[in-house]
Design a protein around this motif. Structure first.
Motif, PDB file in Angstrom:
ATOM      1  N   VAL A 162      19.296  -3.675  -2.361  1.00 47.30           N
ATOM      2  CA  VAL A 162      18.238  -3.061  -1.569  1.00 47.30           C
ATOM      3  C   VAL A 162      18.093  -3.907  -0.304  1.00 47.30           C
ATOM      4  CG1 VAL A 162      15.853  -2.331  -1.512  1.00 47.30           C
ATOM      5  CG2 VAL A 162      17.107  -2.294  -3.665  1.00 47.30           C
ATOM      6  N   PRO A 163      18.351  -3.318   0.877  1.00 50.12           N
ATOM      7  CA  PRO A 163      18.298  -4.103   2.120  1.00 50.12           C
ATOM      8  C   PRO A 163      16.915  -4.723   2.329  1.00 50.12           C
ATOM      9  CG  PRO A 163      19.232  -1.922   2.504  1.00 50.12           C
ATOM     10  CD  PRO A 163      18.707  -1.922   1.117  1.00 50.12           C
ATOM     11  N   ASN A 164      16.906  -5.891   2.964  1.00 51.93           N
ATOM     12  CA  ASN A 164      15.642  -6.594   3.192  1.00 51.93           C
ATOM     13  C   ASN A 164      14.640  -5.749   3.959  1.00 51.93           C
ATOM     14  OD1 ASN A 164      16.124  -8.973   1.858  1.00 51.93           O
ATOM     15  ND2 ASN A 164      17.278  -9.830   3.569  1.00 51.93           N
ATOM     16  N   PHE A 165      15.184  -4.995   4.927  1.00 55.94           N
ATOM     17  CA  PHE A 165      14.297  -4.169   5.740  1.00 55.94           C
ATOM     18  C   PHE A 165      13.518  -3.189   4.858  1.00 55.94           C
ATOM     19  CE2 PHE A 165      13.746  -0.148   8.123  1.00 55.94           C
ATOM     20  CZ  PHE A 165      12.837  -0.595   9.057  1.00 55.94           C
ATOM     21  N   VAL A 166      14.228  -2.589   3.897  1.00 61.87           N
ATOM     22  CA  VAL A 166      13.585  -1.621   3.011  1.00 61.87           C
ATOM     23  C   VAL A 166      12.570  -2.308   2.109  1.00 61.87           C
ATOM     24  CG1 VAL A 166      13.987   0.097   1.193  1.00 61.87           C
ATOM     25  CG2 VAL A 166      15.591  -0.090   3.083  1.00 61.87           C
ATOM     26  N   VAL A 167      12.928  -3.517   1.645  1.00 59.66           N
ATOM     27  CA  VAL A 167      12.000  -4.263   0.787  1.00 59.66           C
ATOM     28  C   VAL A 167      10.714  -4.567   1.548  1.00 59.66           C
ATOM     29  CG1 VAL A 167      11.634  -6.417  -0.467  1.00 59.66           C
ATOM     30  CG2 VAL A 167      13.840  -5.255  -0.607  1.00 59.66           C
ATOM     31  N   THR A 168      10.870  -5.009   2.796  1.00 55.75           N
ATOM     32  CA  THR A 168       9.684  -5.305   3.604  1.00 55.75           C
ATOM     33  C   THR A 168       8.859  -4.040   3.821  1.00 55.75           C
ATOM     34  OG1 THR A 168      11.099  -6.850   4.777  1.00 55.75           O
ATOM     35  CG2 THR A 168       8.931  -6.464   5.715  1.00 55.75           C
ATOM     36  N   LEU A 169       9.566  -2.967   4.125  1.00 51.51           N
ATOM     37  CA  LEU A 169       8.895  -1.697   4.390  1.00 51.51           C
ATOM     38  C   LEU A 169       8.101  -1.232   3.165  1.00 51.51           C
ATOM     39  CD1 LEU A 169       8.841   0.301   6.785  1.00 51.51           C
ATOM     40  CD2 LEU A 169      10.582   1.621   5.581  1.00 51.51           C
ATOM     41  N   GLY A 170       8.681  -1.438   1.990  1.00 56.28           N
ATOM     42  CA  GLY A 170       8.070  -0.920   0.774  1.00 56.28           C
ATOM     43  C   GLY A 170       7.037  -1.837   0.154  1.00 56.28           C
ATOM     44  N   SER A 171       7.082  -3.138   0.467  1.00 55.65           N
ATOM     45  CA  SER A 171       6.168  -4.032  -0.239  1.00 55.65           C
ATOM     46  C   SER A 171       5.483  -5.052   0.670  1.00 55.65           C
ATOM     47  CB  SER A 171       6.927  -4.776  -1.351  1.00 55.65           C
ATOM     48  OG  SER A 171       7.977  -5.519  -0.789  1.00 55.65           O
ATOM     49  N   THR A 224      -4.168  -0.736  -2.857  1.00 52.79           N
ATOM     50  CA  THR A 224      -4.304   0.672  -3.206  1.00 52.79           C
ATOM     51  C   THR A 224      -3.572   1.551  -2.193  1.00 52.79           C
ATOM     52  OG1 THR A 224      -6.427   0.242  -4.243  1.00 52.79           O
ATOM     53  CG2 THR A 224      -5.962   2.516  -3.624  1.00 52.79           C
ATOM     54  N   PHE A 225      -3.756   1.231  -0.907  1.00 52.65           N
ATOM     55  CA  PHE A 225      -3.072   2.018   0.116  1.00 52.65           C
ATOM     56  C   PHE A 225      -1.565   1.820   0.044  1.00 52.65           C
ATOM     57  CE2 PHE A 225      -7.242   2.620   1.834  1.00 52.65           C
ATOM     58  CZ  PHE A 225      -7.145   3.860   2.470  1.00 52.65           C
ATOM     59  N   LEU A 226      -1.152   0.574  -0.235  1.00 53.25           N
ATOM     60  CA  LEU A 226       0.281   0.279  -0.363  1.00 53.25           C
ATOM     61  C   LEU A 226       0.903   1.131  -1.470  1.00 53.25           C
ATOM     62  CD1 LEU A 226       2.765  -1.643   0.217  1.00 53.25           C
ATOM     63  CD2 LEU A 226       1.856  -3.112  -1.563  1.00 53.25           C
ATOM     64  N   PHE A 227       0.225   1.181  -2.624  1.00 54.42           N
ATOM     65  CA  PHE A 227       0.731   1.973  -3.762  1.00 54.42           C
ATOM     66  C   PHE A 227       0.688   3.468  -3.451  1.00 54.42           C
ATOM     67  CE2 PHE A 227      -0.421  -1.243  -7.340  1.00 54.42           C
ATOM     68  CZ  PHE A 227       0.667  -2.003  -6.978  1.00 54.42           C
ATOM     69  N   ALA A 228      -0.385   3.867  -2.768  1.00 51.17           N
ATOM     70  CA  ALA A 228      -0.627   5.303  -2.607  1.00 51.17           C
ATOM     71  C   ALA A 228       0.381   5.965  -1.671  1.00 51.17           C
ATOM     72  CB  ALA A 228      -2.042   5.544  -2.099  1.00 51.17           C
ATOM     73  N   ALA A 229       1.053   5.169  -0.818  1.00 49.45           N
ATOM     74  CA  ALA A 229       1.941   5.754   0.190  1.00 49.45           C
ATOM     75  C   ALA A 229       3.067   6.561  -0.466  1.00 49.45           C
ATOM     76  CB  ALA A 229       2.528   4.658   1.067  1.00 49.45           C
ATOM     77  N   VAL A 230       3.649   6.025  -1.544  1.00 47.31           N
ATOM     78  CA  VAL A 230       4.757   6.721  -2.212  1.00 47.31           C
ATOM     79  C   VAL A 230       4.280   8.077  -2.727  1.00 47.31           C
ATOM     80  CG1 VAL A 230       6.348   6.654  -4.150  1.00 47.31           C
ATOM     81  CG2 VAL A 230       5.888   4.576  -2.863  1.00 47.31           C
ATOM     82  N   LEU A 281      -0.487  -8.773   9.134  1.00 48.17           N
ATOM     83  CA  LEU A 281      -1.875  -9.233   9.296  1.00 48.17           C
ATOM     84  C   LEU A 281      -2.570  -9.338   7.932  1.00 48.17           C
ATOM     85  CD1 LEU A 281      -2.975  -7.018  12.339  1.00 48.17           C
ATOM     86  CD2 LEU A 281      -2.268  -9.420  12.379  1.00 48.17           C
ATOM     87  N   THR A 282      -1.865  -9.794   6.938  1.00 47.24           N
ATOM     88  CA  THR A 282      -2.340  -9.997   5.565  1.00 47.24           C
ATOM     89  C   THR A 282      -2.730  -8.721   4.832  1.00 47.24           C
ATOM     90  OG1 THR A 282      -3.470 -11.847   6.601  1.00 47.24           O
ATOM     91  CG2 THR A 282      -3.588 -11.737   4.213  1.00 47.24           C
ATOM     92  N   TYR A 283      -3.370  -7.785   5.538  1.00 47.79           N
ATOM     93  CA  TYR A 283      -3.963  -6.667   4.812  1.00 47.79           C
ATOM     94  C   TYR A 283      -3.342  -5.304   5.094  1.00 47.79           C
ATOM     95  CZ  TYR A 283      -7.584  -9.890   3.426  1.00 47.79           C
ATOM     96  OH  TYR A 283      -8.249 -10.942   2.887  1.00 47.79           O
ATOM     97  N   ILE A 284      -2.510  -5.193   6.117  1.00 45.45           N
ATOM     98  CA  ILE A 284      -2.009  -3.857   6.450  1.00 45.45           C
ATOM     99  C   ILE A 284      -0.586  -3.680   5.918  1.00 45.45           C
ATOM    100  CG2 ILE A 284      -1.531  -2.208   8.295  1.00 45.45           C
ATOM    101  CD1 ILE A 284      -3.547  -3.789   9.993  1.00 45.45           C
ATOM    102  N   PRO A 285      -0.431  -2.812   4.900  1.00 41.05           N
ATOM    103  CA  PRO A 285       0.907  -2.610   4.337  1.00 41.05           C
ATOM    104  C   PRO A 285       1.828  -1.958   5.374  1.00 41.05           C
ATOM    105  CG  PRO A 285      -0.791  -1.616   2.947  1.00 41.05           C
ATOM    106  CD  PRO A 285      -1.437  -1.996   4.222  1.00 41.05           C
ATOM    107  N   TYR A 286       3.084  -2.395   5.391  1.00 38.69           N
ATOM    108  CA  TYR A 286       4.050  -1.822   6.332  1.00 38.69           C
ATOM    109  C   TYR A 286       4.273  -0.335   6.084  1.00 38.69           C
ATOM    110  CZ  TYR A 286       5.677  -6.024   8.721  1.00 38.69           C
ATOM    111  OH  TYR A 286       5.756  -7.121   9.512  1.00 38.69           O
ATOM    112  N   ASP A 287       4.172   0.060   4.789  1.00 39.83           N
ATOM    113  CA  ASP A 287       4.507   1.469   4.522  1.00 39.83           C
ATOM    114  C   ASP A 287       3.510   2.448   5.156  1.00 39.83           C
ATOM    115  OD1 ASP A 287       2.409   1.153   2.773  1.00 39.83           O
ATOM    116  OD2 ASP A 287       3.591   1.439   0.949  1.00 39.83           O
ATOM    117  N   LEU A 288       2.331   1.906   5.563  1.00 45.82           N
ATOM    118  CA  LEU A 288       1.399   2.776   6.275  1.00 45.82           C
ATOM    119  C   LEU A 288       1.966   3.226   7.612  1.00 45.82           C
ATOM    120  CD1 LEU A 288      -2.218   1.404   5.710  1.00 45.82           C
ATOM    121  CD2 LEU A 288      -1.008   3.250   4.565  1.00 45.82           C
TER     122      LEU A 288
END
Lengths: 334, 327
Positions: free
Chosen positions: B159-168, B57-63, B172-179
């Motif tokens: 789409v650069p890998n860095f951006v893919v990682t950042l966005g998805s 939910t937090f991952l989706f909500a960031a955008v 630590l399993t539970y903390i989205p990078y986009d936060l």
């Protein structure tokens, strides 16, 4: 002797007053005429009644959208749901008219217009009852009505009786130069608007848009006027959607997409002030033709259709900018 | 006499909502989350109230949160920005267009484009006094037209890998990078609105533009700033979005337009400006994200979603209008 001079003075004053009051509208018609002459000089094949017809077909939905938007702006609001209302009327008519006879299709069209007026009235009622800003309510309605249009018809489809399509696309009245579509436009303008313009509710509409509290203090039923404006907006937007059905013979849930912005542009270009209370429908109708003609001219000169959209967008912003400056100048003057 | 207890009771409920809207919104968020859990279990989809889903939910909500951040600032000044979705699309498109030239350059270009669009909006609204609605809608049309022209050209999209990682991706399993993008920006906005000079001026301009101008605030600078930042944040949202989707198309951000306004309205920011803040908007974005999951579970079509979002905005705006009118 004295009385004749007085009349003459009055008449001259009347003319000056006419020019002062309708200068902008006259200007728009002059611009339209000039653009048409330019268009005529640009075509390689002989310019004729067919070109006039195709322009009217192109412009008709925008003309109705401009009317819809203008009435609401005059009453002191803004209607962002015009585009979606057009889509909804378009898909509903295209879906159910497919196997209808001509007479049934006409009756059904009237029903669609009435229904749209009802929905518009509900939008207006929501605004005056909840006191939420026009922008928010109509933005929400933009999505609600757009969603309904998608629910009615997910992909472009449907159709309309051939004779119904002919009303807008091929029929002419008296001469080849007068497309039936124009008659429909002026007919609905006369029936819906001219009958009300000078009456009590019509004037109340202008009063409400000009100065809401002054109108209220003068005994105008401001709420009723605003609801009426949105009902009108719904009816005209539905006519726009029906025009789209007749012109394309198709229902498309995204048909109205661009008309929200373009209708505002046509209204402003047509001399309707965004502050409300100023303008009419005759100017915006000409402005709708001007905007359509500009796009036609660009495509004629080989401009990419998408660039044409960009230029038209830029033009719209420019028009509104100049309109805004004009309002400021006026404000400084008085 | 008999009416007295009634009148006493109503304001107290209203006061709770008025004094701590965040608390009420948090309750709503938790309520919807539990409701979604129940619905999902009823449909045989298992539990929804899991750490994994909360993280998603937090991952989706960031955008949505970033787009609504710009929208909040603009709405605090009494305007509205209807170009946020197109600006995000432009950002997303720029990243995939220039992805082959390295992620840093791609991100930078995307942000510059966003800032530029925001500046144009700002110039129109602040200097030429164009109605915000029309200015942003017009710029949105222009941007979309330009993007369509660009999209027809030949190029390798990546789409650069860095951006893919950042966005998805998640750490630590539970903390989205986009936060790591969203949280600092959110903190900056919340604190900035409260403590910085420009933050206070945003409220002042929204509350009473004439009074603030007479008090010496350069209104046009504040408006220009707000629209520029809104463009920048929308582009940032677009970058996260393209990282999540791993491909850009011209409709990528369009579904976020109404939710971006809805999140702000749900969060209690007044459309007339001068009232509200970003904390409420964050909760609004979270609530809408869970609602979206709920609608997905219920198999709602795009049409139904649009209608429901529209009605929610209407209902909430009406409730807030009533609450503020009563004060």
């Amino acid at each position: 002797m004295t009385s004749t001079t007085a009349v003459a003075v009055e008449r001259r004053g009347g003319l000056a007053r006419f020019v002062r009051r309708h200068g902008w509208t006259v200007g728009i018609y002059v611009l339209l005429f000039a653009l048409t002459l330019f268009w005529r000089s640009q075509t390689t094949v002989k310019w004729g009644p067919f070109d006039v017809q195709s322009l009217v077909i192109d412009a008709l939905p925008l003309c109705f959208a401009a009317c819809a938007q203008s009435i609401v702006i005059i009453s002191g609001g803004i209607d962002l749901s015009v585009g979606s209302m057009m889509s909804l009327a378009n898909v509903v008519s295209a879906k159910y008219m497919l196997h209808m006879s001509f007479d049934e299709a006409i009756l059904f069209s009237l029903a669609v217009v009435a229904g749209a007026a009802f929905v518009g009235a509900i939008t207006g009622l929501t605004i005056v009852v909840t006191r939420v800003a026009d922008i928010i309510v109509t933005l929400a309605m933009l999505f609600v009505l757009g969603g309904l249009a998608l629910a009615v018809l997910q992909v472009p489809g449907g159709g309309a009786p051939v004779r119904f399509q002919g009303l807008v696309s091929v029929d002419t009245v008296l001469t080849q130069w007068f497309p039936a579509a124009l008659l429909i436009l002026f007919g609905s303008f006369a029936v819906l608007w001219l009958t009300v313009r000078r009456t009590r509710p019509g004037l109340a509409l202008y009063a409400a848009g000009s100065n809401r509290s002054a109108a209220y203090l003068a005994g105008v039923n401001v709420k009723r006027s605003r609801v009426l404006a949105y009902a009108y907006s719904g009816a005209f937007a539905a006519l726009g959607g029906l025009a789209f059905t007749a012109a394309s013979g198709l229902g498309d849930p995204n048909a109205g997409g661009i008309y929200t912005l373009n209708s505002v542009a046509a209204a402003v270009l047509g001399g309707v002030s965004l502050l409300g209370g100023v303008g009419g429908l005759i100017g915006p109708i000409a402005a709708a033709f001007v905007l359509t003609l500009v796009k036609t001219l660009m495509i004629l000169r080989g401009v990419d259709q998408n660039y044409a959209q960009v230029i038209q967008g830029a033009l719209i912003v420019l028009v509104v900018m100049v309109g805004g400056l004009a309002i400021r100048q006026k404000g400084k003057g008085s | 006499m008999s009416a007295a207890p009634q009148t006493r009771e109503r304001p107290s409920l209203r006061r709770l909502a008025g004094d701590s809207p965040a608390a009420v919104l948090t309750l709503v968020f938790i309520g919807i989350f539990i409701g979604t859990d129940i619905v999902n279990r009823a449909q045989g989809g298992g539990a929804f109230l899991t750490l994994k889903q909360i993280s998603t939910t937090f991952l989706f909500a960031a955008v949505l949160g970033l787009m609504a951040a710009g929208q909040t600032l603009v709405m605090l000044t009494g305007g509205v920005d209807l170009s946020v979705a197109t600006t995000a699309t432009a950002g997303a498109f720029a990243v995939s267009r220039f992805g082959t030239e390295g992620s840093a350059k791609a991100i930078l270009i995307a942000l510059v484009i966003g800032l530029a669009i925001g500046l144009v909006n700002g110039i129109g609204v602040a200097l030429f006094r164009v109605n915000a609605l029309i200015m942003t809608l017009g710029i949105s049309t222009i941007t979309l037209g330009l993007l369509t022209v660009q999209a027809q050209k030949q190029f390798t999209s990546l789409v650069p890998n860095f951006v893919v990682t950042l966005g998805s991706g998640r750490v630590l399993t539970y903390i989205p990078y986009d936060l790591f993008v969203w949280v600092p920006i959110a903190a900056l906005i919340i604190l900035g609105l409260r403590y910085s000079g420009i933050g206070r001026m945003i409220y002042a301009v929204g509350d009473n533009p004439v009074a603030s101008r007479l008090a010496g605030v350069r209104t046009w600078q504040v408006l220009l700033f707000v629209y520029a930042i809104c463009g920048l944040l929308s582009a940032a949202a677009g970058i996260l979005l393209v990282g999540f989707n791993n491909a850009a198309d011209l409709g990528i951000a369009a579904p976020f337009l109404l939710p971006s306004v809805a999140a702000v309205v749900i969060g209690g920011t007044s459309i007339f400006g001068g009232l509200g803040g970003y904390a409420g908007t964050i909760l609004g974005a979270l609530i809408l994200t869970v609602l979206d999951s709920l609608l997905t579970i219920l198999n709602a079509s795009q049409a139904v979603r649009q209608i429901i979002y529209g009605l929610i905005v209407l209902a909430l705006a009406a409730i807030y209008a009533r609450a503020t009118a009563a004060e």
